[in-house]
Design an enzyme around this catalytic site. Structure first.
Site, PDB file in Angstrom:
ATOM      1  N   HIS A  52       0.840  -1.189   0.000  1.00 45.07           N
ATOM      2  CA  HIS A  52       0.000   0.000   0.000  1.00 45.07           C
ATOM      3  C   HIS A  52       0.877   1.243   0.000  1.00 45.07           C
ATOM      4  O   HIS A  52       2.089   1.172   0.238  1.00 45.07           O
ATOM      5  CB  HIS A  52      -0.958   0.010   1.184  1.00 45.07           C
ATOM      6  CG  HIS A  52      -0.348  -0.324   2.512  1.00 45.07           C
ATOM      7  ND1 HIS A  52       0.699   0.374   3.063  1.00 45.07           N
ATOM      8  CD2 HIS A  52      -0.642  -1.312   3.394  1.00 45.07           C
ATOM      9  CE1 HIS A  52       1.002  -0.148   4.234  1.00 45.07           C
ATOM     10  NE2 HIS A  52       0.225  -1.190   4.457  1.00 45.07           N
TER      11      HIS A  52
HETATM   12  P1  TYD Z   1      -2.230  -3.554   7.575  1.00 44.22           P
HETATM   13  O1  TYD Z   1      -2.190  -2.121   7.153  1.00 44.22           O
HETATM   14  O2  TYD Z   1      -2.915  -4.518   6.659  1.00 44.22           O
HETATM   15  O3  TYD Z   1      -0.764  -4.088   7.895  1.00 44.22           O
HETATM   16  P2  TYD Z   1       0.548  -4.095   6.945  1.00 44.22           P
HETATM   17  O4  TYD Z   1       0.806  -2.689   6.541  1.00 44.22           O
HETATM   18  O5  TYD Z   1       1.640  -4.654   7.773  1.00 44.22           O
HETATM   19  O6  TYD Z   1       0.270  -4.990   5.785  1.00 44.22           O
HETATM   20  O7  TYD Z   1      -2.902  -3.605   9.023  1.00 44.22           O
HETATM   21  C1  TYD Z   1      -3.319  -4.826   9.626  1.00 44.22           C
HETATM   22  C2  TYD Z   1      -4.530  -4.556  10.491  1.00 44.22           C
HETATM   23  O8  TYD Z   1      -4.228  -3.675  11.571  1.00 44.22           O
HETATM   24  C3  TYD Z   1      -5.676  -3.926   9.720  1.00 44.22           C
HETATM   25  O9  TYD Z   1      -6.879  -4.509  10.200  1.00 44.22           O
HETATM   26  C4  TYD Z   1      -5.649  -2.480  10.131  1.00 44.22           C
HETATM   27  C5  TYD Z   1      -5.066  -2.527  11.523  1.00 44.22           C
HETATM   28  N1  TYD Z   1      -4.263  -1.341  11.887  1.00 44.22           N
HETATM   29  C6  TYD Z   1      -4.739  -0.459  12.848  1.00 44.22           C
HETATM   30  O10 TYD Z   1      -5.846  -0.623  13.405  1.00 44.22           O
HETATM   31  N2  TYD Z   1      -3.968   0.614  13.191  1.00 44.22           N
HETATM   32  C7  TYD Z   1      -2.754   0.838  12.628  1.00 44.22           C
HETATM   33  O11 TYD Z   1      -2.063   1.843  12.976  1.00 44.22           O
HETATM   34  C8  TYD Z   1      -2.269  -0.077  11.618  1.00 44.22           C
HETATM   35  C9  TYD Z   1      -0.949   0.139  10.941  1.00 44.22           C
HETATM   36  C10 TYD Z   1      -3.062  -1.160  11.298  1.00 44.22           C
END
Ligand code: TYD
Length: 139
Positions: A52
């Site tokens: 992302h």
């Molecule tokens: P995600 O953005 O998919 O993780 P990565 O960037 O490592 O692939 O986030 C995983 C889950 O955690 C998703 O359900 C969103 C949640 N999340 C939060 O609630 N707060 C945050 O600050 C972050 C980074 C993720």
């Protein structure tokens, strides 16, 4: 806002016979005020995370244990891979870069420092949409 390229950061290790202590201070060692901290563990070499871009948030990622790789691209053909494998180094990621974290070691603990509070609305999770946004100014 001043645009910075992704780059590695190295922090001083305050080491003595008791071990090491690494300090990272917002707006000093980290080029922004730290508003959010999260960490990722329990991933392995089969996992790809990230995938992302963030419209607003800048990050610094530090493997405080283990290792992973971070692939960064700008949607205009520039791509780089960084290895995070030392607790006293990190990568700075500006906003609007596409990032992937992968090749995690089993003991990886990836500490993520963010310049903004969590807002799912500022995440771009579709690569086609990301390409359209970063390239639309060039038309
Ligand atoms: P995600 O953005 O998919 O993780 P990565 O960037 O490592 O692939 O986030 C995983 C889950 O955690 C998703 O359900 C969103 C949640 N999340 C939060 O609630 N707060 C945050 O600050 C972050 C980074 C993720």
């Amino acid at each position: 806002m001043k645009y910075l390229e992704p780059h590695m950061l190295e922090f001083p290790q305050n080491g003595d016979e008791r071990g090491h202590l690494v300090v990272v201070e917002g707006e000093q060692d980290i080029p922004f005020d730290i508003k959010r901290i999260f960490y990722i563990y329990g991933s392995d070499e089969t996992v790809v995370r990230g995938q992302h871009a963030n419209c607003k948030t800048q990050f610094v990622l530090i493997n405080v244990a283990g290792r992973c790789k971070v692939k960064v691209c700008d949607g205009k053909g520039n791509e780089a891979v960084f290895l995070l494998n030392k607790p006293h180094t990190g990568i700075y990621l500006p906003s609007m870069v596409w990032k992937e974290m992968y090749d995690f070691s089993h003991d990886s603990v990836l500490l993520c420092l963010a310049s903004e509070h969590y807002d799912p609305g500022e995440y771009i999770r579709e690569y086609d949409e990301y390409l359209r946004i970063v390239n639309e100014g060039d038309k």
